[in-house]
Design a protein around this motif. Structure first.
Motif, PDB file in Angstrom:
ATOM      1  N   ALA A 238     -11.712   4.074  60.960  1.00 28.65           N
ATOM      2  CA  ALA A 238     -12.824   3.727  61.841  1.00 28.65           C
ATOM      3  C   ALA A 238     -13.430   4.980  62.474  1.00 28.65           C
ATOM      4  O   ALA A 238     -14.655   5.108  62.569  1.00 28.65           O
ATOM      5  CB  ALA A 238     -12.355   2.753  62.921  1.00 28.65           C
ATOM      6  N   GLN A 239     -12.583   5.902  62.903  1.00 27.74           N
ATOM      7  CA  GLN A 239     -13.090   7.143  63.482  1.00 27.74           C
ATOM      8  C   GLN A 239     -13.864   7.949  62.456  1.00 27.74           C
ATOM      9  O   GLN A 239     -14.926   8.512  62.770  1.00 27.74           O
ATOM     10  CB  GLN A 239     -11.923   7.961  64.041  1.00 27.74           C
ATOM     11  CG  GLN A 239     -11.279   7.370  65.283  1.00 27.74           C
ATOM     12  CD  GLN A 239     -10.083   8.167  65.749  1.00 27.74           C
ATOM     13  OE1 GLN A 239      -9.315   8.708  64.945  1.00 27.74           O
ATOM     14  NE2 GLN A 239      -9.885   8.242  67.054  1.00 27.74           N
ATOM     15  N   PHE A 242     -17.305   6.349  61.871  1.00 29.73           N
ATOM     16  CA  PHE A 242     -18.267   6.649  62.935  1.00 29.73           C
ATOM     17  C   PHE A 242     -18.818   8.064  62.784  1.00 29.73           C
ATOM     18  O   PHE A 242     -20.011   8.301  62.960  1.00 29.73           O
ATOM     19  CB  PHE A 242     -17.607   6.487  64.305  1.00 29.73           C
ATOM     20  CG  PHE A 242     -18.538   6.759  65.455  1.00 29.73           C
ATOM     21  CD1 PHE A 242     -19.445   5.804  65.872  1.00 29.73           C
ATOM     22  CD2 PHE A 242     -18.520   7.981  66.120  1.00 29.73           C
ATOM     23  CE1 PHE A 242     -20.321   6.058  66.923  1.00 29.73           C
ATOM     24  CE2 PHE A 242     -19.379   8.246  67.170  1.00 29.73           C
ATOM     25  CZ  PHE A 242     -20.283   7.278  67.575  1.00 29.73           C
ATOM     26  N   HIS A 335     -13.401   8.948  69.463  1.00 26.94           N
ATOM     27  CA  HIS A 335     -14.050   7.786  68.859  1.00 26.94           C
ATOM     28  C   HIS A 335     -13.122   6.568  68.878  1.00 26.94           C
ATOM     29  O   HIS A 335     -11.897   6.695  68.991  1.00 26.94           O
ATOM     30  CB  HIS A 335     -14.430   8.085  67.403  1.00 26.94           C
ATOM     31  CG  HIS A 335     -15.355   9.255  67.224  1.00 26.94           C
ATOM     32  ND1 HIS A 335     -16.116   9.778  68.242  1.00 26.94           N
ATOM     33  CD2 HIS A 335     -15.647   9.999  66.109  1.00 26.94           C
ATOM     34  CE1 HIS A 335     -16.836  10.792  67.772  1.00 26.94           C
ATOM     35  NE2 HIS A 335     -16.568  10.947  66.493  1.00 26.94           N
ATOM     36  N   ARG A 336     -13.722   5.384  68.710  1.00 26.38           N
ATOM     37  CA  ARG A 336     -12.936   4.148  68.625  1.00 26.38           C
ATOM     38  C   ARG A 336     -11.982   4.227  67.439  1.00 26.38           C
ATOM     39  O   ARG A 336     -12.388   4.567  66.333  1.00 26.38           O
ATOM     40  CB  ARG A 336     -13.846   2.938  68.471  1.00 26.38           C
ATOM     41  CG  ARG A 336     -14.878   2.755  69.572  1.00 26.38           C
ATOM     42  CD  ARG A 336     -14.246   2.456  70.926  1.00 26.38           C
ATOM     43  NE  ARG A 336     -15.209   1.973  71.887  1.00 26.38           N
ATOM     44  CZ  ARG A 336     -16.041   2.727  72.595  1.00 26.38           C
ATOM     45  NH1 ARG A 336     -16.025   4.044  72.420  1.00 26.38           N
ATOM     46  NH2 ARG A 336     -16.876   2.207  73.465  1.00 26.38           N
ATOM     47  N   TRP A 339     -11.254  -0.841  63.687  1.00 26.85           N
ATOM     48  CA  TRP A 339     -12.499  -1.392  63.175  1.00 26.85           C
ATOM     49  C   TRP A 339     -13.140  -2.366  64.157  1.00 26.85           C
ATOM     50  O   TRP A 339     -14.358  -2.381  64.326  1.00 26.85           O
ATOM     51  CB  TRP A 339     -12.260  -2.086  61.833  1.00 26.85           C
ATOM     52  CG  TRP A 339     -12.079  -1.138  60.691  1.00 26.85           C
ATOM     53  CD1 TRP A 339     -10.951  -0.910  59.978  1.00 26.85           C
ATOM     54  CD2 TRP A 339     -13.079  -0.277  60.117  1.00 26.85           C
ATOM     55  NE1 TRP A 339     -11.163   0.030  59.003  1.00 26.85           N
ATOM     56  CE2 TRP A 339     -12.454   0.435  59.053  1.00 26.85           C
ATOM     57  CE3 TRP A 339     -14.421  -0.038  60.398  1.00 26.85           C
ATOM     58  CZ2 TRP A 339     -13.153   1.362  58.287  1.00 26.85           C
ATOM     59  CZ3 TRP A 339     -15.108   0.891  59.625  1.00 26.85           C
ATOM     60  CH2 TRP A 339     -14.472   1.581  58.584  1.00 26.85           C
ATOM     61  N   LEU A 342     -14.852  -0.462  66.858  1.00 23.43           N
ATOM     62  CA  LEU A 342     -16.049   0.215  66.349  1.00 23.43           C
ATOM     63  C   LEU A 342     -17.184  -0.774  66.139  1.00 23.43           C
ATOM     64  O   LEU A 342     -18.331  -0.499  66.505  1.00 23.43           O
ATOM     65  CB  LEU A 342     -15.717   0.933  65.031  1.00 23.43           C
ATOM     66  CG  LEU A 342     -16.903   1.621  64.345  1.00 23.43           C
ATOM     67  CD1 LEU A 342     -17.520   2.675  65.247  1.00 23.43           C
ATOM     68  CD2 LEU A 342     -16.461   2.230  63.013  1.00 23.43           C
ATOM     69  N   GLN A 345     -18.707  -1.677  69.378  1.00 20.14           N
ATOM     70  CA  GLN A 345     -19.506  -0.556  69.865  1.00 20.14           C
ATOM     71  C   GLN A 345     -20.856  -0.506  69.152  1.00 20.14           C
ATOM     72  O   GLN A 345     -21.907  -0.341  69.799  1.00 20.14           O
ATOM     73  CB  GLN A 345     -18.743   0.743  69.644  1.00 20.14           C
ATOM     74  CG  GLN A 345     -19.494   1.988  70.080  1.00 20.14           C
ATOM     75  CD  GLN A 345     -18.775   3.272  69.686  1.00 20.14           C
ATOM     76  OE1 GLN A 345     -17.936   3.275  68.782  1.00 20.14           O
ATOM     77  NE2 GLN A 345     -19.092   4.356  70.358  1.00 20.14           N
ATOM     78  N   ILE A 399     -19.970  -2.594  59.282  1.00 16.32           N
ATOM     79  CA  ILE A 399     -20.747  -1.903  60.318  1.00 16.32           C
ATOM     80  C   ILE A 399     -22.200  -2.363  60.284  1.00 16.32           C
ATOM     81  O   ILE A 399     -22.824  -2.596  61.327  1.00 16.32           O
ATOM     82  CB  ILE A 399     -20.649  -0.383  60.123  1.00 16.32           C
ATOM     83  CG1 ILE A 399     -19.225   0.095  60.404  1.00 16.32           C
ATOM     84  CG2 ILE A 399     -21.637   0.354  61.031  1.00 16.32           C
ATOM     85  CD1 ILE A 399     -18.999   1.545  60.101  1.00 16.32           C
TER      86      ILE A 399
END
Length: 438
Positions: A238-239, A242, A335-336, A339, A342, A345, A399
């Motif tokens: 996830a990081q 992003f 970062h988050r 998942w 994220l 966010q 996403i």
């Protein structure tokens, strides 16, 4: 970059002859010249380590970019274009002709000695105890101590109070009414110095952060400022998504001026003020809030979602102001990690973005904001879907779904006429200091 983890590595090109310390895993390498960030490069394991000749070539390229961006004789300051990137002023060979590489970079990278005593740092927080502790620890070890650090606790129960007791030199303010914009406005109203800098509770500031902000306001006659936001870690998929798929918080390593020309050039498609920077690393002269008002409390986390920072930049540029992006001032963002976090966010980002476009249209009548909502964003979604379907990377469709959900949620603001008639609070009269702990 289809990998679930990247090591975030830092190489000082002033000291590094080779990259023998590198392991064989994927990495995002941040290149520095002492405390000056120069650039970043993502590499897979088989591309590492970097050899001596490769590092020297990178140093030469970065030196040329810094020279052309910072030398008045070579066309500086660079002004942002439609894409938010600088237009090249000259070729690499021309930039470095008759210049000594080490001397050029040493001169540019000279640390700031400007006092930060006229800076109020405002940190808004809500129920992020461990992260807040790291953030405040980084502010306590700044090379130039700011005039004050104000921690605005936006949790109803005041959960950050005990953490702030570990930093008695900082001021604690409790703002129980939810909303990041409300918390930031409380920070503005209770702060005491001419320059007000903001960062978030999920970042750690580079030791030179406040001194570089101070230098920028002394050397450049600016009203608003943003700095570089680098990833602290890229330990999860996830990081990485992003950072590499969404683009993180930008990756420009040379200063840029966002002024009236940039505003007019991008206005027909909704002025691209989100490219100016991030609320996790921004600062303003107090006079900005006196002239154009405070943060719009309809926007931001805890309200519409986000974009309270970019909407303020929009107002500033619309009335003839300008904002300097200066990557010397660095913070590291966490970062988050998962998942679900994220996706929440990203949904909030898009919802807030649409809400900000509505407020910008209502205030200034710029139809480009409506064009972006009704035409440009749907076209972006369609292109992103096709690309994600055939090229990936993994997680991109999820996403994209979150972005579309945020866009649909944001459309409600077009029909909320009572909401649309509200305006940002004006003036910065200091409120009663209840809830303040020194």
């Amino acid at each position: 970059m289809r990998r679930e983890r990247f090591e975030v590595r830092h190489i000082d090109l002033a000291d590094a002859d080779n990259d023998s310390e590198a392991d064989r895993g994927p990495a995002l390498t941040i290149f520095w010249w002492r405390d000056l960030p120069l650039g970043a490069r993502a590499s897979l394991g088989d591309e590492l380590p970097y050899g001596t000749s490769q590092l020297r070539q990178l140093a030469a390229e970065y030196a040329a970019a810094q020279l052309q961006a910072r030398s008045i004789g070579l066309g500086a300051p660079l002004r942002a274009t439609y894409e938010g990137q600088p237009k090249p002023a000259l070729l690499l060979e021309t930039a470095l002709e008759a210049q000594n590489l080490v001397e050029v970079l040493d001169a540019i990278a000279a640390p700031s000695s400007t006092s930060a005593q006229n800076i109020s740092v405002v940190v808004c927080t809500r129920d992020r105890g461990p992260a807040l502790s790291k953030c405040l620890g980084s502010l306590a070890t700044q090379s130039c101590t700011p005039g004050e650090v104000v921690v605005v606790d936006n949790s109803p129960a005041g959960n950050a109070r005990e953490i702030c007791r570990q930093f008695p030199e900082f001021r604690y303010v409790h703002e129980p009414h939810a909303g990041l914009s409300r918390a930031r406005n409380t920070g503005v109203q209770t702060s005491r110095f001419d320059i007000i800098a903001f960062t978030d509770d999920d970042v750690e500031a580079h030791p030179g952060w406040t001194s570089e902000i101070a230098r920028a306001f002394v050397e450049r006659d600016v009203e608003a400022f943003t700095g570089l936001v680098l990833p602290a870690r890229l330990d999860t998929a996830a990081q990485c998504s992003f950072q590499f798929t969404i683009g993180g918080f930008g990756s420009t390593f040379v200063p840029l001026t966002f002024d009236g020309r940039f505003f007019e050039e991008t206005r027909p498609s909704g002025a691209h003020v989100w490219k100016i920077g991030a609320g996790a690393n921004m600062a303003f002269r107090r006079s900005v809030f006196e002239r154009i008002g405070l943060f719009d409390e309809r926007l931001g986390a805890g309200a519409a979602g986000c974009s309270e920072d970019s909407e303020l930049w929009y107002r500033l540029l619309a009335v003839g102001g300008a904002c300097l992006y200066e990557p010397r001032a660095v913070v590291f963002h966490h970062h988050r990690r998962d998942w679900s976090g994220l996706r929440r966010q990203i949904k909030a980002y898009m919802k807030g973005h649409v809400a900000a476009l509505v407020t910008q249209y209502d205030k200034f009548g710029d139809r480009g904001n409506i064009v972006r909502i009704g035409k440009q964003l749907p076209v972006y979604f369609a292109k992103a879907f096709v690309k994600a379907l055939f090229e990936g990377p993994p997680g991109r469709l999820g996403i994209l779904a979150a972005e579309i959900q945020g866009w649909l949620a944001g459309l409600q603001f077009l029909l909320r006429f009572g909401w649309r008639r509200r305006r940002p609070p004006m003036g910065i009269a200091v409120t009663a200091e209840k809830g303040i702990m020194r």
